[in-house]
Design an enzyme around this catalytic site. Structure first.
Site, short mmCIF file in Angstrom:
data_model
loop_
_atom_site.label_atom_id
_atom_site.label_comp_id
_atom_site.label_asym_id
_atom_site.label_seq_id
_atom_site.Cartn_x
_atom_site.Cartn_y
_atom_site.Cartn_z
N ARG A 285 30.86 45.34 40.82
CA ARG A 285 30.54 45.83 39.45
C ARG A 285 29.03 45.85 39.36
NH1 ARG A 285 34.45 48.33 39.53
NH2 ARG A 285 36.35 48.24 37.98
N GLN A 314 27.87 53.31 33.01
CA GLN A 314 28.34 54.83 34.12
C GLN A 314 28.86 55.79 33.29
OE1 GLN A 314 29.70 52.23 38.02
NE2 GLN A 314 31.32 53.38 36.92
N HIS A 333 29.87 56.17 41.71
CA HIS A 333 31.05 55.13 41.75
C HIS A 333 32.17 55.89 42.35
CE1 HIS A 333 33.53 51.65 39.72
NE2 HIS A 333 33.95 51.97 40.80
P1 NDP Z 1 41.28 40.46 43.78
O1 NDP Z 1 41.89 40.09 42.47
O2 NDP Z 1 42.42 40.73 44.89
O3 NDP Z 1 40.13 39.77 44.38
C1 NDP Z 1 39.16 39.31 43.69
C2 NDP Z 1 38.70 37.95 44.18
O4 NDP Z 1 37.65 37.28 43.30
C3 NDP Z 1 39.71 36.62 44.01
O5 NDP Z 1 39.70 36.41 45.24
C4 NDP Z 1 39.15 35.80 43.07
O6 NDP Z 1 39.37 34.42 43.33
C5 NDP Z 1 37.65 36.20 43.26
N1 NDP Z 1 36.71 35.57 42.16
C6 NDP Z 1 37.12 35.76 40.86
N2 NDP Z 1 35.83 34.99 40.22
C7 NDP Z 1 35.29 34.41 41.12
C8 NDP Z 1 33.96 33.57 41.38
N3 NDP Z 1 33.47 33.27 40.27
N4 NDP Z 1 33.51 33.35 42.44
C9 NDP Z 1 33.96 33.69 43.42
N5 NDP Z 1 35.24 34.25 43.69
C10 NDP Z 1 35.71 34.71 42.77
O7 NDP Z 1 40.79 42.11 43.64
P2 NDP Z 1 40.44 43.28 44.56
O8 NDP Z 1 39.76 42.32 45.54
O9 NDP Z 1 41.19 44.06 44.68
O10 NDP Z 1 39.14 43.76 43.72
C11 NDP Z 1 37.81 42.85 43.37
C12 NDP Z 1 37.11 43.58 42.41
O11 NDP Z 1 36.52 44.87 43.05
C13 NDP Z 1 37.64 44.43 40.99
O12 NDP Z 1 37.75 43.41 40.28
C14 NDP Z 1 36.83 45.38 40.91
O13 NDP Z 1 35.76 45.21 40.20
C15 NDP Z 1 36.08 45.84 42.05
N6 NDP Z 1 36.65 47.18 42.79
C16 NDP Z 1 35.65 48.30 42.76
C17 NDP Z 1 36.38 49.34 42.98
C18 NDP Z 1 35.27 50.51 43.29
O14 NDP Z 1 35.62 51.74 43.19
N7 NDP Z 1 34.10 50.37 43.59
C19 NDP Z 1 37.67 49.68 43.32
C20 NDP Z 1 38.67 48.64 43.05
C21 NDP Z 1 38.04 47.42 42.84
P3 NDP Z 1 40.48 33.56 42.92
O15 NDP Z 1 41.69 34.55 42.61
O16 NDP Z 1 40.70 32.96 44.37
O17 NDP Z 1 40.34 32.86 42.02
#
Ligand code: NDP
Length: 399
Positions: A285, A314, A333
């Protein structure tokens, strides 16, 4: 009868496609962790069609109108006179895609007296004021995993294109020139580099897996550690604190959600901890990075390159500095809205709506907020509070 308000991006400038570059989509059996693909009872679209733009309607019209509901589809989402602002007042369900986010601010949520559910056709519900949704008891859902691999592929593409200096070299061809030295003077091999991901969730882990065959050294920082078998299979180094990981990395990719803990995480100080000449790729993001700090770091050479597809707001204004800063590889995006991904998230939205109207529980993994608290995937990945602060400004902004 429910009113469903669906905000989608505009059709292509040349009109809605009559035909496509390819005739089919590869078949995917399931997601890497065993989660099953979206499984609605039926769909009314051809996989591979453009579903995410206004005329595509996510393939929902026949289904919703068949049940007697009203479907309103618009791309007019920003500013006080927008159609979204008017229609949201009596909508029961709002569907929006992160690529063209309908910012559901606290103010809009307060106005939307009938609103019961916000559905993200994709992943990442930070365009919804989650705290306001929690306070009002509004359900927030997204189609978890639908485009995680799409984004991971995009991240790998961007890492390679920055490190290899692909875009400026391609420009030489387009402008009719042939200056090899100019192309080569910023071009390196990825082999042997240290590559780190901030977050190793669905996308972050998929990026690590895809980078492994390039013979790089892999690092990650996440709040929860991956299973030790995965760490040893990929040779991962885990860092408890992001600050400890950055000085090791030649390439950093950001793959965490936007929430209060991660907003503006990459400011001058954090970027200052990176190696001089590191590359930063952010498809998570826009607001996770401080806009002006990124531009400054590219100007000074602290960063050798920055790429990604996410901005704030956006659509990005014409004068957004990320359009003109040096050594960037930004796109609009798009990474999570390939035609392949659209077929999955359109089916996922249909599944969520079928459950909602039939009073069946929505899959746990699709839940972000339910019953006045973070739930399902939301409870794992987000934190309470409001990372959409500033979205009020975005919602008023009309590009
Ligand atoms: P997931 O929920 O599988 O993964 C997110 C990860 O981020 C989790 O492992 C979580 O950790 C970790 N996390 C959250 N907060 C923190 C922090 N403060 N420090 C370190 N790690 C953190 O989601 P996805 O991998 O599927 O997607 C991730 C993000 O990518 C989405 O939220 C979205 O914003 C973005 N995205 C962008 C897209 C695009 O078109 N550009 C499309 C899809 C997604 P834990 O759960 O271990 O606490």
């Amino acid at each position: 009868m429910a009113k469903v308000l669906c905000v989608l991006y505009a059709d292509p400038v040349d009109g809605y496609p009559a035909d496509y570059a390819r005739d089919d989509l590869p078949e995917i059996g399931g997601y890497p962790d065993g989660q099953t693909l979206p499984s609605p009872k039926a769909t009314d679209f051809q996989p591979g069609a453009l579903l995410g733009s206004v005329s595509g309607e996510l393939g929902l019209r026949r289904f919703l109108e068949g049940l007697g509901h009203e479907l309103v589809v618009t791309s007019d989402k920003d500013g006080p006179d927008s159609r979204f602002e008017r229609e949201v007042e009596d909508a029961e369900i709002v569907i929006s895609q992160p690529f063209w986010p309908a910012y559901l601010t606290a103010e809009r949520i307060a106005k939307a007296r009938n609103l019961k559910m916000a559905v993200t056709a994709g992943i990442g519900s930070d365009h919804v004021d989650l705290q306001a949704a929690i306070d009002r008891g509004i359900t927030v859902t997204e189609v978890t995993y639908c485009n995680s691999i799409s984004v991971a592929e995009h991240v790998v593409m961007m890492i390679l294109s920055l490190v290899r200096n692909y875009l400026p070299s391609h420009d030489w061809v387009r402008k009719g020139g042939w200056n090899i030295a100019d192309c080569a003077a910023r071009s390196y091999d990825v082999e042997g580099m240290h590559v780190g991901t901030v977050a190793a969730g669905r996308i972050g882990l998929a990026v690590l897996r895809r980078m492994k065959p390039f013979d790089v050294n892999l690092h990650y920082h996440d709040r929860h550690r991956l299973p030790s078998e995965v760490e040893s299979e990929l040779g991962l180094v885990w860092h408890d604190r992001i600050e400890d990981m950055l000085p090791h990395c030649d390439v950093v990719t950001i793959n965490c959600p936007l929430h209060p803990e991660t907003e503006n995480l990459f400011d001058d100080a954090m970027i200052g901890r990176m190696k001089r000449g590191a590359y930063l790729v952010n498809t998570a993001r826009g607001k996770i990075c401080d806009r002006d700090a990124v531009a400054r770091a590219l100007e000074s050479g602290q960063l050798a390159g920055y790429a990604g597809d996410v901005w704030f707001p956006q659509p990005a204004p014409k004068d957004h500095p990320w359009r003109t800063m040096p050594n960037h590889g930004m796109t609009p995006h798009i990474s999570g809205t390939t035609l392949s991904a659209q077929a999955r998230y359109a089916a996922g939205v249909r599944e969520i709506l079928e459950c909602w109207f039939e009073g069946r529980p929505i899959r746990e993994e699709y839940l972000i907020v339910e019953g006045g608290r973070l739930a399902g995937a939301g409870a794992h990945s987000y934190s309470e509070g409001n990372a959409t602060g500033g979205s009020d400004e975005a919602a008023r902004f009309k590009g």
